[in-house]
Design an enzyme around this catalytic site. Sequence first.
Site, PDB file in Angstrom:
ATOM      1  NE  ARG A  46      69.222  33.599  22.760  1.00 11.50           N
ATOM      2  CZ  ARG A  46      69.651  33.865  24.315  1.00 11.50           C
ATOM      3  NH1 ARG A  46      70.965  33.373  24.609  1.00 11.50           N
ATOM      4  NH2 ARG A  46      68.759  34.564  24.954  1.00 11.50           N
ATOM      5  CD  GLU A  93      71.223  40.700  25.827  1.00 10.20           C
ATOM      6  OE1 GLU A  93      70.156  41.428  25.330  1.00 10.20           O
ATOM      7  OE2 GLU A  93      71.629  40.221  26.974  1.00 10.20           O
ATOM      8  NE  ARG A 146      72.847  36.763  23.162  1.00 10.60           N
ATOM      9  CZ  ARG A 146      72.417  37.243  22.870  1.00 10.60           C
ATOM     10  NH1 ARG A 146      70.864  36.612  22.983  1.00 10.60           N
ATOM     11  NH2 ARG A 146      71.729  37.948  24.834  1.00 10.60           N
ATOM     12  CB  CYS A 157      72.247  40.095  30.825  1.00 11.61           C
ATOM     13  SG  CYS A 157      70.762  39.631  31.473  1.00 11.61           S
ATOM     14  CB  THR A 200      69.089  35.961  32.174  1.00  6.66           C
ATOM     15  OG1 THR A 200      69.276  37.323  31.043  1.00  6.66           O
ATOM     16  CG2 THR A 200      68.390  37.475  32.846  1.00  6.66           C
ATOM     17  NE  ARG A 226      65.168  33.421  23.285  1.00  4.67           N
ATOM     18  CZ  ARG A 226      63.776  33.275  23.476  1.00  4.67           C
ATOM     19  NH1 ARG A 226      63.384  32.771  23.489  1.00  4.67           N
ATOM     20  NH2 ARG A 226      63.991  33.961  22.108  1.00  4.67           N
ATOM     21  NE  ARG A 285      62.787  35.421  25.719  1.00  2.00           N
ATOM     22  CZ  ARG A 285      63.934  36.168  25.795  1.00  2.00           C
ATOM     23  NH1 ARG A 285      65.274  36.655  24.753  1.00  2.00           N
ATOM     24  NH2 ARG A 285      65.023  35.483  26.688  1.00  2.00           N
ATOM     25  CD  GLU A 321      63.699  39.454  27.630  1.00  5.18           C
ATOM     26  OE1 GLU A 321      65.097  40.160  26.836  1.00  5.18           O
ATOM     27  OE2 GLU A 321      64.030  38.637  28.755  1.00  5.18           O
TER      28      GLU A 321
HETATM   29  P1  ADP Z   1      67.427  36.450  21.851  1.00  2.00           P
HETATM   30  O1  ADP Z   1      66.226  35.192  21.507  1.00  2.00           O
HETATM   31  O2  ADP Z   1      68.583  36.475  21.631  1.00  2.00           O
HETATM   32  O3  ADP Z   1      67.356  36.236  23.359  1.00  2.00           O
HETATM   33  P2  ADP Z   1      64.842  37.503  21.153  1.00  2.00           P
HETATM   34  O4  ADP Z   1      63.903  37.741  22.597  1.00  2.00           O
HETATM   35  O5  ADP Z   1      64.846  39.097  21.153  1.00  2.00           O
HETATM   36  O6  ADP Z   1      66.370  37.440  21.694  1.00  2.00           O
HETATM   37  O7  ADP Z   1      64.436  37.214  20.295  1.00  2.00           O
HETATM   38  C1  ADP Z   1      65.185  37.219  18.792  1.00  2.00           C
HETATM   39  C2  ADP Z   1      64.725  36.946  17.809  1.00  2.00           C
HETATM   40  O8  ADP Z   1      64.635  35.824  17.173  1.00  2.00           O
HETATM   41  C3  ADP Z   1      63.131  37.924  17.605  1.00  2.00           C
HETATM   42  O9  ADP Z   1      62.914  38.335  16.064  1.00  2.00           O
HETATM   43  C4  ADP Z   1      62.044  36.858  17.868  1.00  2.00           C
HETATM   44  O10 ADP Z   1      61.074  36.761  17.066  1.00  2.00           O
HETATM   45  C5  ADP Z   1      63.343  35.103  17.090  1.00  2.00           C
HETATM   46  N1  ADP Z   1      63.569  33.856  17.411  1.00  2.00           N
HETATM   47  C6  ADP Z   1      63.432  33.608  18.749  1.00  2.00           C
HETATM   48  N2  ADP Z   1      62.205  32.693  18.439  1.00  2.00           N
HETATM   49  C7  ADP Z   1      61.732  32.525  17.483  1.00  2.00           C
HETATM   50  C8  ADP Z   1      61.172  30.977  17.196  1.00  2.00           C
HETATM   51  N3  ADP Z   1      61.724  29.990  17.784  1.00  2.00           N
HETATM   52  N4  ADP Z   1      61.519  31.635  15.424  1.00  2.00           N
HETATM   53  C9  ADP Z   1      61.737  31.868  15.008  1.00  2.00           C
HETATM   54  N5  ADP Z   1      61.578  33.008  15.486  1.00  2.00           N
HETATM   55  C10 ADP Z   1      62.172  33.192  16.872  1.00  2.00           C
HETATM   56  C1  CIR Z   2      64.876  43.236  31.636  1.00  4.63           C
HETATM   57  O1  CIR Z   2      65.536  43.022  32.227  1.00  4.63           O
HETATM   58  O2  CIR Z   2      64.522  42.250  31.277  1.00  4.63           O
HETATM   59  C2  CIR Z   2      66.061  43.284  30.445  1.00  4.63           C
HETATM   60  N1  CIR Z   2      67.090  43.856  31.061  1.00  4.63           N
HETATM   61  C3  CIR Z   2      66.265  42.393  29.645  1.00  4.63           C
HETATM   62  C4  CIR Z   2      66.808  41.189  30.283  1.00  4.63           C
HETATM   63  C5  CIR Z   2      67.285  39.317  30.084  1.00  4.63           C
HETATM   64  N2  CIR Z   2      67.377  38.989  28.720  1.00  4.63           N
HETATM   65  C6  CIR Z   2      68.062  39.541  27.355  1.00  4.63           C
HETATM   66  O3  CIR Z   2      69.472  39.167  28.432  1.00  4.63           O
HETATM   67  N3  CIR Z   2      68.695  39.953  26.613  1.00  4.63           N
END
Ligand code: ADP
Ligand code: CIR
Length: 356
Positions: free
Chosen positions: A126, A225, A229, A271, A273, A280, A309, A314
């Site tokens: 993403r 966010e 995305r 953010c 990060t 990611r 994660r 996250e």
């Molecule tokens: P982001 O990736 O946008 O930073 P999250 O960590 O919240 O945010 O992940 C968003 C969604 O994507 C969650 O439901 C997570 O389980 C899913 N996800 C992340 N990586 C994978 C993957 N490799 N396969 C399937 N689902 C994934």
């Molecule tokens: C944290 O500080 O843990 C949350 N605010 C998430 C920070 C990084 N993740 C994100 O941007 N989704």
Amino acid sequence: MTDQATLDKLNAGFKRLQDSKECHSLLKKYLTQDVFDKLKSRKTAMGATLLDVIQSGVENLDSGCGVYAPDAESYKTFGELFDPIIEDYHGGFKPTDKHPPCDFGDINQFVNVDPENKYVISTRVRCGRSLQGYPFNPCLTEAQYKEMQDKVKAQLATFEGELKGSYFPLTGMDKKTQQQLIDDHFLFKEGDRFLQAANACRYWPTGRGIYHNDAKTFLMWVNEEDHLRIISMQKGGDLKQIFGRLVKAVKHIEQKIPFSHDDRLGFLTFCPTNLGTTIRASVHIKLPKLAADRKKLEEVAGKYNLQVRGTAGEHTESVGGVYDISNKRRMGLTEYQAVKEMQDGILELIKIEKSM
Ligand code: ADP
Ligand code: CIR
């Protein structure tokens, strides 16, 4: 000047961070008394204060990062706080460093990270994008949310072939459909406490939604966010196909929608990060031996600049031994290098698992 009520909240917030023994966020680490005193009275042209930057990390002491930028100017106005956080998170990106220009590289260098289908359940890449001319969540009006959604929808309707799909606004979506999309890892969750505390969920669900193609291998989140995305995902480990699809989609969208980009910070996100490439690249992976102890898994993953994660993203736990492992840093390297970092690291982790 910042008003007295805001200053009072800032002083209380600073004390809360200082007093907490459980807080290990980057915010707590870098908001020293000296930095706090320097920044507490500053304001951006849009009226954002230090309180807007830190309130999520103050309310959520278990934050990893703890700060958000209410508008692009905040990265400069509150630079004394953002700079060391950025340097720490992105593996040494210094205030004097410049993020390299966007470069997706040669897609043919990517492989299927698990051709035997033994470890990797699914792969996802993403990136985040902000629309030029609009601030981030806390400063957006309800009218702007609607306007942005309309602009994006119009360009989404021009996707063809594999990327062709439909846009589903959150407004009016029935709860069952929404929950199913979340459970299947396609849609963002609702009521994220980190975003809520950052004032990022105002007028919810107005202007928020998800686009996906029929196969749900290409998806786009609107106004969660970040403004956008952009996501490519599918079962298995064919990173070459998945990343190739993402690059195609990003190039199509940017033909009509100009993105916010900064010379030093790269693509701008809410953010810190996520700045820079905003990439990611992750796998959902089962490594039963290596992951018998999550701490140990994190330690080994860290050696390859990877982040671990839980299964639902996250701040979640692993379910059934499935972990989400991705590149950690997104700045100071190209898009190609960020994805390659994940590929190389995952190939190593699989090698270690096989040898155990
Ligand atoms: P982001 O990736 O946008 O930073 P999250 O960590 O919240 O945010 O992940 C968003 C969604 O994507 C969650 O439901 C997570 O389980 C899913 N996800 C992340 N990586 C994978 C993957 N490799 N396969 C399937 N689902 C994934
Ligand atoms: C944290 O500080 O843990 C949350 N605010 C998430 C920070 C990084 N993740 C994100 O941007 N989704």
